[in-house]
Design a protein around this motif. Structure first.
Motif, short mmCIF file in Angstrom:
data_model
loop_
_atom_site.label_atom_id
_atom_site.label_comp_id
_atom_site.label_asym_id
_atom_site.label_seq_id
_atom_site.Cartn_x
_atom_site.Cartn_y
_atom_site.Cartn_z
N ILE A 74 0.85 -1.20 0.00
CA ILE A 74 0.00 0.00 0.00
C ILE A 74 0.89 1.25 0.00
CG2 ILE A 74 -1.90 -1.18 1.22
CD1 ILE A 74 -1.24 0.77 3.61
N ASP A 75 0.37 2.33 -0.62
CA ASP A 75 1.08 3.61 -0.63
C ASP A 75 0.46 4.58 0.36
OD1 ASP A 75 2.68 2.87 -2.99
OD2 ASP A 75 0.77 2.98 -4.05
N VAL A 76 -0.87 4.50 0.51
CA VAL A 76 -1.58 5.44 1.37
C VAL A 76 -2.42 4.65 2.37
CG1 VAL A 76 -3.25 7.34 1.47
CG2 VAL A 76 -1.75 7.10 -0.51
N PHE A 77 -2.30 5.01 3.65
CA PHE A 77 -3.13 4.41 4.69
C PHE A 77 -4.31 5.37 4.92
CE2 PHE A 77 -4.07 3.94 9.32
CZ PHE A 77 -4.63 2.66 9.22
N VAL A 78 -5.53 4.86 4.73
CA VAL A 78 -6.72 5.69 4.90
C VAL A 78 -7.38 5.29 6.21
CG1 VAL A 78 -8.88 6.45 3.83
CG2 VAL A 78 -6.96 5.75 2.37
N GLU A 79 -7.28 6.17 7.21
CA GLU A 79 -7.76 5.86 8.57
C GLU A 79 -9.16 6.40 8.74
OE1 GLU A 79 -9.24 6.11 12.05
OE2 GLU A 79 -8.28 8.03 11.65
N LEU A 80 -10.15 5.49 8.84
CA LEU A 80 -11.55 5.90 8.98
C LEU A 80 -12.22 5.12 10.11
CD1 LEU A 80 -12.29 6.08 5.15
CD2 LEU A 80 -11.77 7.98 6.70
N MET A 81 -11.46 4.90 11.19
CA MET A 81 -12.01 4.17 12.35
C MET A 81 -12.53 5.12 13.40
SD MET A 81 -9.17 1.15 12.76
CE MET A 81 -7.76 2.23 12.62
N GLY A 82 -11.79 6.19 13.67
CA GLY A 82 -12.20 7.17 14.68
C GLY A 82 -11.59 6.87 16.04
#
Ligand code: NAP
Ligand code: HSE
Length: 428
Positions: A74-82
């Protein structure tokens, strides 16, 4: 063939599922605009077999978001957990350490740990972007960091929590008490997992703290914010405000003054006819004022699947295009520590008091106000069945210091039944 930008998405709730839907439904458009394909390599959430209204079959699954953040593919970690700490912070730190860029919608995490995370990312040559963290679909982070980069920002103002605005406008529209509308908002899924984040003003305060950092080149300082929620606003306050031509809003204001950085997120009365006064339901509005540009008003959906996912995608596309703006618009190590300042500009205030219904009670209150240097503009006492009498007072312009002096004086009168509600009147 151009190299794809490979994403790892942690969190597949409202926002995460929305992001997956956008990427699946318009891959060609996104590739054209980004100059390269956007692909999802792997995803993570708590429960693997939950129906999320979108197919995840094409992606690897990771139970542990930290493991996802560390994957080589992966190149980008998308954090959408909160959540300000816990898995969101651990996985974001792991992603930075593993050399990834990060996109997040997590205002709680950035308002508390943004400085340290941004410094770590920038030291490693990576970016953390957070358009979705402030005012959902409204591109306000981009507006400040890019569109208004040539301005001295003189003031930021806004309604940045959709839940609170929904509660306040519904109370007024339907004449319903706070508790009833709060329960309704809960049933509609508007409230954060911890509802005090919304109604306590904390969520909106996190957002304002992030904008202030960009606007004034200062380290995020949520702890110094003057913060008050809407829990004490009654239907009577709303009715009285309406009678006087005002609406009550949870309003954020940030401005740099000669004494330091003023940052407050508190209920305010605003003129009902003003753009902020007319804001209904869960909509957000952010007003930005710059010395060169004048006033900009941004209005739109502050929450929800589509609007928030739209904001996440703008950050992802920026990274794919090679646009690499520092988290707070300038290198994190260059951000200054702001001196926090209390709002000192005088303003009229609305006071709601419960007084013992006996001779001389009102006179004692008037004396305390006079001794505090506060002049009364208007006053009303309502018919009542209870032992205490509701009294509403609108003051001429006064200061927070004078009001604090009066609050202390009220406690000594022996006639004030409850701590008064005091709401600033903001002539926006
Ligand atoms: P949500 O619907 O509650 O979804 C949270 C997701 O994170 C769920 O998929 C959950 O997994 C996953 N998760 C939680 N703990 C986890 C863990 N320990 N390991 C792996 N996955 C975990 O939240 P949301 O509304 O999408 O919000 C996500 C972020 O966006 C938050 O920072 C929020 O403040 C921000 N935000 C939300 C909105 C909005 O309108 N909702 C707007 C702006 C910003 P399960 O599904 O398996 O439980
Ligand atoms: N709970 C937040 C709100 C979600 O009501 O505005 C968007 O940040």
């Amino acid at each position: 063939m151009t190299t794809p930008l490979r994403l790892g998405i942690a969190g597949l709730g409202t926002v995460g599922a929305g992001v997956v839907k956008i990427i699946q439904s318009r891959a060609n458009l996104l590739a054209q605009r980004s100059g390269r394909p956007l692909t999802i390599t792997a995803v993570s959430a708590r429960t693997r077999d939950k129906d999320r209204g979108v197919s995840l079959d094409a992606y690897d699954w990771e139970d542990d978001p930290v493991a996802l953040a560390q994957r080589d593919d992966i190149d980008v970690f998308v954090e959408l957990m909160g959540g300000s700490d816990g898995p969101a912070k651990a996985a974001t730190e792991a992603a930075i350490a593993a050399g990834k860029d990060v996109v997040t919608a997590n205002k709680a995490m950035l308002a508390i740990h943004g400085q340290a995370l941004a410094e770590a990312a920038e030291a490693a040559g990576h970016v953390i972007r957070f358009e979705a963290a402030v005012a959902g679909g409204i591109p306000v982070v981009k507006a400040l960091t890019e569109g208004l980069a040539g301005n001295q920002i003189t003031r930021i103002m806004g309604v940045m929590n959709g839940t609170c605005n929904y509660i306040l406008t519904r109370m007024e529209g339907e004449g319903l008490p706070y508790e009833t509308v709060f329960n309704e908002a809960n049933a509609l899924g508007y409230l954060e997992a911890d509802p005090t984040l919304d109604v306590g003003g904390i969520d909106a305060g996190h957002k304002l703290a992030l904008l202030a950092s960009i606007a004034y080149g200062t380290k995020v300082n949520f702890a110094a914010m003057d913060l008050e929620g809407i829990e004490r606003i009654s239907i009577d306050d709303i009715r009285q405000a309406a009678d006087m031509g005002f609406r009550i809003k949870l309003l954020g204001v940030a401005q740099m003054t000669g004494r330091g950085l003023e940052c407050r997120m508190t209920p305010c009365l605003v003129p009902a006819a003003s753009p902020l006064g007319q804001l209904e339901g869960p909509t957000n509005m952010v007003v930005l004022e710059g010395d060169a540009v004048g006033q900009i008003v941004l209005r739109g959906a502050g929450a929800g699947e589509g609007p928030t996912a739209s904001a996440v995608m703008s950050d992802v596309i920026d990274i794919a295009r090679g646009i690499r703006v520092s988290t707070f618009g300038q290198p994190a190590t260059a951000l200054e520590t702001a001196r926090p300042a209390r709002a000192s500009a005088a303003a009229p205030y609305y006071l709601r008091m419960e007084l013992e219904d006996r001779p001389g009670a009102l006179a004692k209150v008037a004396t305390v106000l006079g001794e505090s240097g506060i002049s009364i503009d208007r006053m009303r006492q309502y018919r009542h069945d209870s032992p205490s009498a509701p009294v509403l007072i609108v003051t001429h312009k006064t200061t927070r210091d004078a009001l604090d002096h009066a609050r202390a004086g009220f406690a000594d009168t022996g006639v004030v039944a409850k701590d008064p509600v005091m709401i600033r009147i903001e002539m926006v």
